[in-house]
Design an enzyme around this catalytic site. Structure first.
Site, PDB file in Angstrom:
ATOM      1  N   ASP A  71      -5.774  -7.621 -13.927  1.00 24.12           N
ATOM      2  CA  ASP A  71      -4.568  -6.804 -13.876  1.00 24.12           C
ATOM      3  C   ASP A  71      -4.128  -6.552 -15.305  1.00 24.12           C
ATOM      4  OD1 ASP A  71      -1.829  -5.813 -13.322  1.00 24.12           O
ATOM      5  OD2 ASP A  71      -2.203  -6.577 -11.305  1.00 24.12           O
ATOM      6  N   ARG A  76       1.997 -11.205 -14.654  1.00 23.64           N
ATOM      7  CA  ARG A  76       1.514 -11.477 -13.302  1.00 23.64           C
ATOM      8  C   ARG A  76       0.267 -12.348 -13.326  1.00 23.64           C
ATOM      9  NH1 ARG A  76       1.965  -9.483  -8.020  1.00 23.64           N
ATOM     10  NH2 ARG A  76       3.753  -8.246  -8.662  1.00 23.64           N
ATOM     11  N   ASN A 149      -1.890  -0.171  -6.535  1.00 24.62           N
ATOM     12  CA  ASN A 149      -0.773   0.356  -5.755  1.00 24.62           C
ATOM     13  C   ASN A 149      -0.938   1.856  -5.503  1.00 24.62           C
ATOM     14  OD1 ASN A 149       1.664   0.322  -4.412  1.00 24.62           O
ATOM     15  ND2 ASN A 149       2.896   0.540  -6.267  1.00 24.62           N
ATOM     16  N   SER A 189      -7.273  -0.370  -1.247  1.00 22.59           N
ATOM     17  CA  SER A 189      -5.909   0.149  -1.157  1.00 22.59           C
ATOM     18  C   SER A 189      -5.790   1.110   0.022  1.00 22.59           C
ATOM     19  CB  SER A 189      -5.534   0.882  -2.442  1.00 22.59           C
ATOM     20  OG  SER A 189      -5.637   0.040  -3.568  1.00 22.59           O
ATOM     21  N   ALA A 223      -0.426  -8.792   7.388  1.00 24.33           N
ATOM     22  CA  ALA A 223       1.015  -8.813   7.636  1.00 24.33           C
ATOM     23  C   ALA A 223       1.611  -9.953   6.835  1.00 24.33           C
ATOM     24  CB  ALA A 223       1.303  -9.006   9.127  1.00 24.33           C
ATOM     25  N   GLU A 224       2.682  -9.676   6.124  1.00 30.13           N
ATOM     26  CA  GLU A 224       3.286 -10.727   5.313  1.00 30.13           C
ATOM     27  C   GLU A 224       3.815 -11.838   6.202  1.00 30.13           C
ATOM     28  OE1 GLU A 224       4.794  -9.068   1.121  1.00 30.13           O
ATOM     29  OE2 GLU A 224       5.858  -8.284   2.859  1.00 30.13           O
ATOM     30  N   ALA A 281      -3.553   5.050  10.816  1.00 30.85           N
ATOM     31  CA  ALA A 281      -3.274   5.145  12.251  1.00 30.85           C
ATOM     32  C   ALA A 281      -2.705   3.839  12.791  1.00 30.85           C
ATOM     33  CB  ALA A 281      -4.549   5.522  13.004  1.00 30.85           C
ATOM     34  N   LEU A 286       2.002   0.941  14.963  1.00 32.57           N
ATOM     35  CA  LEU A 286       2.892  -0.224  14.938  1.00 32.57           C
ATOM     36  C   LEU A 286       4.329   0.205  14.666  1.00 32.57           C
ATOM     37  CD1 LEU A 286       0.643  -2.751  12.975  1.00 32.57           C
ATOM     38  CD2 LEU A 286       1.203  -2.812  15.412  1.00 32.57           C
ATOM     39  N   CYS A 337       4.928   0.028   4.119  1.00 33.86           N
ATOM     40  CA  CYS A 337       3.650   0.718   4.288  1.00 33.86           C
ATOM     41  C   CYS A 337       3.685   1.532   5.573  1.00 33.86           C
ATOM     42  CB  CYS A 337       2.499  -0.285   4.335  1.00 33.86           C
ATOM     43  SG  CYS A 337       2.089  -0.977   2.732  1.00 33.86           S
TER      44      CYS A 337
END
Length: 699
Positions: A71, A76, A149, A189, A223-224, A281, A286, A337
């Site tokens: 990065d 970070r 990102n 991504s 999923a977080e 999709a 969701l 997202c």
């Protein structure tokens, strides 16, 4: 060997024949890993965010490859190299530490989920590296993940809906400039459909002579709060490639990485464009479910129906399922997202002149924004149509529990609306740093003068609620909850997510089940409460809720060749302390034979302090084979440790204590439907909740 799900009858021709006859779709080859392909030994990951960091850690943990995460953000990368990771995700720290620092011979690290399923980290060499040297990582890699990102454009054509691919293009040009050998470039991504074609063209135009690039699409479905579970046990791995021999070989190389831990039937291949669109999709569908149940919540409030009961009844239908049917103030966070990806579909539809399709998906976003405004208006109405000068305690700022992510959190909109009404806002969140809250509110356009004057951030829910006119539940943190979660029967299809917060460095011996219905390896007893010892204390004081007995356990380290030490304190325990990378402690009360395995980890920024955690004791039937001295890599005593516990075991709020601190009349606005309204009403609260009929106040 990775096996691929067949969408067409098996074809027995040659590889070239398969690739041509399957057009325009991609060939589905039953044992594609058998195709001659290059074995991946080194991976470079461009981007160290929520996707790149955890994905790289799990691949290094589960596969026999070296992974370098790069990065351009030095801070970070420094955080990833420390014990204070830049993102919080249950189980991430343990895996990163194991594969980043290595585990020496003689050690092992076993994590158990709530149902006793183990995940063990055996002795490993360091295989995960973090660096700012992007060029070196690209040059050494066989395969490159692009995990940068892709925000929504804020300028020009497509502003507010199209994806900004500037970072993707920059990464692609860097790969082309640096690479002097053939590389596999993997689009990780979330990108608009056919972005891979742009990547291929840029690589081809800028490649060194004789260098060939294969471009794959491998979207993430994380999923977080459950990302590690999603990576360890994915529902599916999607690999998209061109239907050419070279494309199929590249897909087989990537499949060779995943097949080291992912079941064969979960690895699926398809063409590049289908793979790219599948992620958009999935998120759109969701988000559609969330907006649908939020729309129903308005009907429930008007008719007297209960949205939780309606959702539960619908979720029992096997065609629908129980997931993503929880009404709330709207989706946000990494779920932003959802919004970003729906906007991508809207923009794509409009570009293709499919305006009715664009309107359909835009309505999902409109419903999400309407839900936030509707909840705000309900709060204002209940507080006599005036918020000026009133104090509102907002509990929770993250977009959902078990994460520190605040992107597009509904709390941002709610607080901004309260500020506009000249209310005084007190915010408390157990995971979100204070600076992040200020940053989000400022970026949302809040008046700086009002923001500074009317908003305060507290480190305690009780302090935030003191003198408040109303409490607003904006995040469903378990410590706010005062009612149990409604669950559906456990089946093979809906097994609960893995949670690695309860971690022991020792694997207890297998013993016969002692008549318990819990998993045979561990019998989990009632969670205890405990008192925090003085700052310099080297002990943990535990109170058993069953008999009120208080025991003091010493926390010290044992050294190579030493035997378990006898603690000098009364009612003390013999113990074995783990080495530096360890996260478990085995305690033995001299008066009790079972071993008590207590999980802990070093305190890190954003973690729960001792005073907000509960301790869970796991007991095995014998201690003989467990109580063995272990070598220690350092000779300093443990000074600051944190009991690791499942987030659901955090100490619950004392709502009676909160009631004693608030102004009358007391309002609670349950934006997440996590409260027992009857219990709160008995304390004198007036409770309003999304999807519940409004309380009628009698004069």
């Amino acid at each position: 060997m990775a096996q691929y799900i067949e969408a067409r009858p098996r074809y027995s021709g040659t590889l070239e024949e398969k690739s041509t006859t399957a057009a325009p779709g991609m060939a589905k080859i039953t044992n594609m890993i058998d195709i001659p392909h290059r074995k991946v030994k080194k991976i470079a990951c461009l981007g160290s965010g929520f996707v790149g960091g955890p994905t790289s850690a799990v691949i290094a943990f589960k596969a026999n490859v070296e992974v370098t995460v790069v990065d351009i953000n030095h801070d970070r990368i420094s955080a990833w190299q420390s014990d204070v990771l830049p993102i919080y995700e249950p189980g991430l720290f343990e895996i990163v530490q194991a594969v980043r620092d290595g585990i020496s011979n003689g050690e092992h690290h076993t994590t158990y989920d709530a149902y006793g399923r183990p995940t063990t980290i055996y002795p490993v060499r360091p295989k995960l590296f973090f660096s700012t040297d992007v060029d070196q990582a690209i040059a050494n890699a066989d395969l490159i993940f692009v995990c940068v990102n892709t925000p929504t454009k804020t300028h020009g054509i497509g502003q507010g809906s199209a994806a900004d691919l500037d970072f993707v293009e920059s990464a692609t040009r860097t790969i082309a400039r640096v690479a002097t050998q053939d590389k596999i470039v993997v689009e990780k991504s979330t990108v608009p459909c056919r972005t891979a074609q742009s990547i291929r063209e840029i690589l081809a135009a800028n490649a060194h002579p004789g260098v060939h690039f294969d471009v794959l699409s491998n979207p993430e479905f994380l999923a977080e709060g459950t990302a590690i579970q999603n990576l360890l046990h994915p529902d599916r791995i999607i690999i998209g490639s061109l239907p050419t021999p070279a494309g199929l070989r590249a897909a087989a190389s990537l499949a060779g990485v995943y097949e080291q831990w992912v079941p064969r039937g979960s690895i699926i291949t398809m063409n590049l464009w289908s793979s790219e669109l599948s992620k958009l999709a999935a998120n759109a569908l969701l988000a559609q479910r969330i907006s649908s149940v939020n729309a129903l919540s308005a009907i429930c409030e008007a008719t007297g129906a209960d949205v939780d009961e309606v959702s539960y009844a619908c979720g029992l239908d096997s065609r629908i399922g129980p997931h993503m049917l929880k009404a709330g103030p709207g989706f946000g966070g990494r779920s932003s997202c959802f919004q970003k990806d729906i906007f991508n579909i809207v923009y794509l539809s409009e570009s293709l002149h499919l305006y009715e399709i664009a309107d359909y998906w835009r309505a999902v976003i409109n419903m999400n924004e309407h839900q936030k405004d509707r909840f705000t208006k309900r709060i204002i109405s209940c507080l006599y149509n005036n918020l000026a000068g009133k104090k509102l305690a907002v509990l929770g700022f993250a977009f959902k529990k078990d994460t520190s992510d605040t992107r597009e959190s509904p709390a941002i909109t709610l607080v901004s609306n309260f500020i506009a009404e000249r209310a005084r806002v007190a915010i408390y969140d157990p995971r979100v740093p204070e600076y992040q809250i200020w940053h989000e509110l400022a970026d949302n356009g809040c008046n700086p003068h009002l923001l500074k004057r009317n908003v305060s951030v507290y480190q305690s829910a009780y302090a935030a609620c003191e003198g408040a006119d109303a409490v607003v539940i904006a995040t469903e943190w378990d410590e706010f909850r005062n009612k149990p979660v409604i669950t559906t029967p456990i089946t093979k299809e809906n097994q609960p997510f893995f949670n690695s917060c309860n971690v022991s460095r020792y694997s207890p011996p297998k013993v016969a089940d002692q008549g318990s219905s819990s998993p045979p390896r561990f019998r989990q007893e009632t969670a205890t409460s405990f008192h925090v010892p003085p700052r310099r204390s080297a002990g943990v004081v535990i109170k058993d809720p069953n008999n009120g007995e208080i025991k003091t356990f010493a926390v010290q380290r044992s050294f190579p060749g030493s035997s378990p030490l006898q603690s000098p304190v009364a009612n003390s325990a013999n113990f074995v302390s783990p080495p530096r990378q360890s996260h478990g402690l085995m305690l033995r009360d001299p008066n009790v034979s079972p071993v008590e395995a207590i999980s802990f980890r070093r305190a890190t920024a954003g973690s729960l302090p001792l005073s907000q955690a509960n301790l869970t004791l796991h007991r095995s039937a014998t201690a003989k084979s467990v109580l063995q001295p272990v070598s220690s890599s350092i000779d300093e005593p443990v000074r600051a440790v944190e009991i690791t516990t499942k987030p659901s075991q955090a100490r619950k709020l004392d709502w009676a204590r909160i009631a004693s601190k608030m102004r009358k009349p007391m309002f609670v606005f349950d934006g997440r439907n996590i409260l027992d309204h009857g219990e709160l009403e008995a304390l004198g609260f007036r409770v309003e909740a999304i999807g519940k009929k409004r309380t009628v106040v009698m004069d």
